[in-house]
Design an enzyme around this catalytic site. Structure first.
Site, PDB file in Angstrom:
ATOM      1  N   ASN A  15      -3.968  -5.061   0.955  1.00  0.00           N
ATOM      2  CA  ASN A  15      -4.327  -4.156  -0.157  1.00  0.00           C
ATOM      3  C   ASN A  15      -3.830  -4.746  -1.485  1.00  0.00           C
ATOM      4  O   ASN A  15      -4.521  -4.726  -2.495  1.00  0.00           O
ATOM      5  CB  ASN A  15      -3.810  -2.722   0.051  1.00  0.00           C
ATOM      6  CG  ASN A  15      -2.306  -2.649   0.305  1.00  0.00           C
ATOM      7  OD1 ASN A  15      -1.602  -3.649   0.189  1.00  0.00           O
ATOM      8  ND2 ASN A  15      -1.834  -1.463   0.629  1.00  0.00           N
ATOM      9  N   HIS A  37       0.655   6.371   3.722  1.00  0.00           N
ATOM     10  CA  HIS A  37       1.298   5.208   4.356  1.00  0.00           C
ATOM     11  C   HIS A  37       2.734   5.511   4.783  1.00  0.00           C
ATOM     12  O   HIS A  37       3.102   5.389   5.940  1.00  0.00           O
ATOM     13  CB  HIS A  37       1.342   4.033   3.370  1.00  0.00           C
ATOM     14  CG  HIS A  37       0.009   3.602   2.849  1.00  0.00           C
ATOM     15  ND1 HIS A  37      -0.911   2.906   3.598  1.00  0.00           N
ATOM     16  CD2 HIS A  37      -0.546   3.740   1.621  1.00  0.00           C
ATOM     17  CE1 HIS A  37      -1.975   2.638   2.864  1.00  0.00           C
ATOM     18  NE2 HIS A  37      -1.787   3.134   1.669  1.00  0.00           N
ATOM     19  N   ASP A  38       3.566   5.899   3.825  1.00  0.00           N
ATOM     20  CA  ASP A  38       5.006   6.005   4.068  1.00  0.00           C
ATOM     21  C   ASP A  38       5.344   7.161   4.999  1.00  0.00           C
ATOM     22  O   ASP A  38       6.257   7.061   5.827  1.00  0.00           O
ATOM     23  CB  ASP A  38       5.758   6.142   2.748  1.00  0.00           C
ATOM     24  CG  ASP A  38       5.606   4.895   1.885  1.00  0.00           C
ATOM     25  OD1 ASP A  38       5.785   4.987   0.659  1.00  0.00           O
ATOM     26  OD2 ASP A  38       5.289   3.822   2.451  1.00  0.00           O
ATOM     27  N   ASP A  40       3.432   8.199  -2.354  1.00  0.00           N
ATOM     28  CA  ASP A  40       3.476   8.437  -0.910  1.00  0.00           C
ATOM     29  C   ASP A  40       4.895   8.353  -0.362  1.00  0.00           C
ATOM     30  O   ASP A  40       5.212   8.964   0.666  1.00  0.00           O
ATOM     31  CB  ASP A  40       2.510   7.524  -0.151  1.00  0.00           C
ATOM     32  CG  ASP A  40       2.828   6.047  -0.305  1.00  0.00           C
ATOM     33  OD1 ASP A  40       3.241   5.650  -1.399  1.00  0.00           O
ATOM     34  OD2 ASP A  40       2.666   5.312   0.685  1.00  0.00           O
ATOM     35  N   ASP A  41       5.786   7.660  -1.090  1.00  0.00           N
ATOM     36  CA  ASP A  41       7.215   7.710  -0.732  1.00  0.00           C
ATOM     37  C   ASP A  41       7.732   9.138  -0.900  1.00  0.00           C
ATOM     38  O   ASP A  41       8.498   9.634  -0.070  1.00  0.00           O
ATOM     39  CB  ASP A  41       8.043   6.794  -1.630  1.00  0.00           C
ATOM     40  CG  ASP A  41       7.626   5.342  -1.573  1.00  0.00           C
ATOM     41  OD1 ASP A  41       6.580   4.997  -2.150  1.00  0.00           O
ATOM     42  OD2 ASP A  41       8.333   4.555  -0.917  1.00  0.00           O
ATOM     43  N   GLU A  79      -0.231  -6.980   2.458  1.00  0.00           N
ATOM     44  CA  GLU A  79       0.018  -5.550   2.221  1.00  0.00           C
ATOM     45  C   GLU A  79       1.122  -5.473   1.168  1.00  0.00           C
ATOM     46  O   GLU A  79       2.022  -6.317   1.106  1.00  0.00           O
ATOM     47  CB  GLU A  79       0.441  -4.889   3.558  1.00  0.00           C
ATOM     48  CG  GLU A  79       0.805  -3.426   3.456  1.00  0.00           C
ATOM     49  CD  GLU A  79       2.197  -3.236   2.899  1.00  0.00           C
ATOM     50  OE1 GLU A  79       3.064  -4.064   3.191  1.00  0.00           O
ATOM     51  OE2 GLU A  79       2.398  -2.276   2.127  1.00  0.00           O
ATOM     52  N   ASN A 118       4.050  -3.918   0.452  1.00  0.00           N
ATOM     53  CA  ASN A 118       5.501  -4.000   0.676  1.00  0.00           C
ATOM     54  C   ASN A 118       5.937  -5.391   1.112  1.00  0.00           C
ATOM     55  O   ASN A 118       7.069  -5.788   0.865  1.00  0.00           O
ATOM     56  CB  ASN A 118       5.957  -2.953   1.692  1.00  0.00           C
ATOM     57  CG  ASN A 118       5.870  -1.548   1.123  1.00  0.00           C
ATOM     58  OD1 ASN A 118       5.915  -1.376  -0.102  1.00  0.00           O
ATOM     59  ND2 ASN A 118       5.715  -0.562   1.977  1.00  0.00           N
ATOM     60  N   ASP A 147      10.502   3.060  -2.627  1.00  0.00           N
ATOM     61  CA  ASP A 147      10.170   2.671  -4.010  1.00  0.00           C
ATOM     62  C   ASP A 147       9.349   3.806  -4.631  1.00  0.00           C
ATOM     63  O   ASP A 147       8.231   3.603  -5.099  1.00  0.00           O
ATOM     64  CB  ASP A 147       9.423   1.327  -4.082  1.00  0.00           C
ATOM     65  CG  ASP A 147       8.139   1.300  -3.252  1.00  0.00           C
ATOM     66  OD1 ASP A 147       7.274   0.441  -3.531  1.00  0.00           O
ATOM     67  OD2 ASP A 147       7.970   2.130  -2.342  1.00  0.00           O
TER      68      ASP A 147
END
Ligand code: RIB
Ligand code: CA
Length: 318
Positions: free
Chosen positions: A159, A240-241, A14-15, A165, A167, A10
């Site tokens: 978060n 993260h990702d 960070d993706d 979280e 996602n 998405d």
């Protein structure tokens, strides 16, 4: 022989970093990228993914637009964290490249049928596309080698909310379908992604690199670092990702345990929570403790070698 992967993203700041890590890593062969609602809309995520691939010189990788909203709740995006444009308000020109026209769900089903038992599906976004693919093709769970999810939280908390979280919280019903499908799931959650801190020094090194894609990541991360400073009150940010992609490259970066994971879909204060049952800490007790359950096949990440992860990330991106 590189590991065949499909990314479901998405894009999101960070993706974008995770996509760069994937395409700059010879251990992975990215067969296709699908987009979904989450940080931004599925369409904007597709345009952003094309911008990242263009910057990295990898427009050969097909981008397929996916689900535009969650299965059972209104669409909610995260402009505060990722900017109105999903890439830190860079407002980059349109990438002069278009998505493939195939739906992300169809891309997953087609590639899994073409490469049975070979593909690692890495999802760094809400799981709507994966849930729809399972509903459309019941044999999918036998055709995918492993699902690596950036998402959830075993014991860290949430978060998006106190216990969810992002996602998972952006589509709890989809997450429930994915965790219960019986395919091997590895959950790279906040317990580990919030341990490996990308510093402003690393950001500066990224900005100084001529490597394709480094400048875009550097500019987009400005917004993300500022958000983290205001929200978490400390310099640096989580990646993260990228950790989910790094796990696919080198599983030894993360310590995991096979634990039962249930997704809360009915809780008023806990909807979107990944309820990890630590009572069955050792997998060999789960069948004895829970003979009638099959949801204990989730590999939950509990610790990360932060230094090795961040060194890998910086080495590949710069
Ligand atoms: O909770 C972090 C996750 O939510 C990351 O995938 C980030 O991109 C957002 O989608
Ligand atoms: Ca994401």
């Amino acid at each position: 022989m590189p590991k065949k992967v499909i990314l479901d993203v998405d894009t999101g700041i960070d993706d974008a970093v995770a996509i760069l890590l994937a395409v700059h890593s010879p251990e992975l062969e990215v067969l296709g990228i699908g987009t979904v609602h989450g940080n931004t809309t599925a369409d904007v995520a597709a345009a952003n993914t094309l911008r990242v691939l263009k910057a990295a010189g990898r427009l050969d990788i097909p981008v397929a637009t996916g689900a535009t909203r969650p299965l059972n709740q209104p669409l909610a995006t995260s402009p505060l964290v990722h900017g109105e444009d999903g890439l830190g308000n860079l407002n980059l020109p349109h990438p002069q490249a278009a998505p493939s026209g195939e739906h992300a769900v169809d891309q997953i089903i087609r590639l899994a049928e073409a490469h049975p038992g070979e593909i690692t599906l890495i999802a760094t976004a809400p799981l709507t596309n994966l849930a729809l693919a399972l509903a459309l093709e019941p044999r999918l769970s036998e055709r995918i080698a492993e699902v690596v999810i950036m998402g959830g939280s075993a014991f860290y908390g949430g978060n998006l909310s106190a216990w969810a979280e992002a996602n998972i919280g952006h589509d709890p019903e989809a997450a429930a379908a994915v965790f219960q499908a019986g395919w091997p799931v590895t959950m790279i959650g906040l317990d580990v992604t919030m341990q490996a801190w990308f510093t402003r020094e690393m950001h500066a090194a990224l900005g100084a690199s001529p490597k394709p894609g480094a400048a875009l990541a550097y500019e987009a991360l400005r917004h993300y670092l500022d958000f983290y400073e205001r929200f978490y009150g400390q310099g640096g940010c989580a990646q993260h990702d990228a950790l989910a992609v790094a796990y696919a490259i080198d599983p030894s970066l993360v310590t995991t345990a096979l634990l039962p994971v249930r997704i809360e879909t009915r809780g008023e204060a806990t909807r979107g929570m990944t309820v990890v049952d630590r009572r069955a800490f050792l997998a060999d007790r789960a069948p004895f403790l829970f003979p009638d359950r099959n949801d204990w096949h989730t590999r939950v990440a509990l610790a990360v070698d932060s230094e090795r992860f961040l060194n890998l990330l910086m080495e590949r991106l710069t």
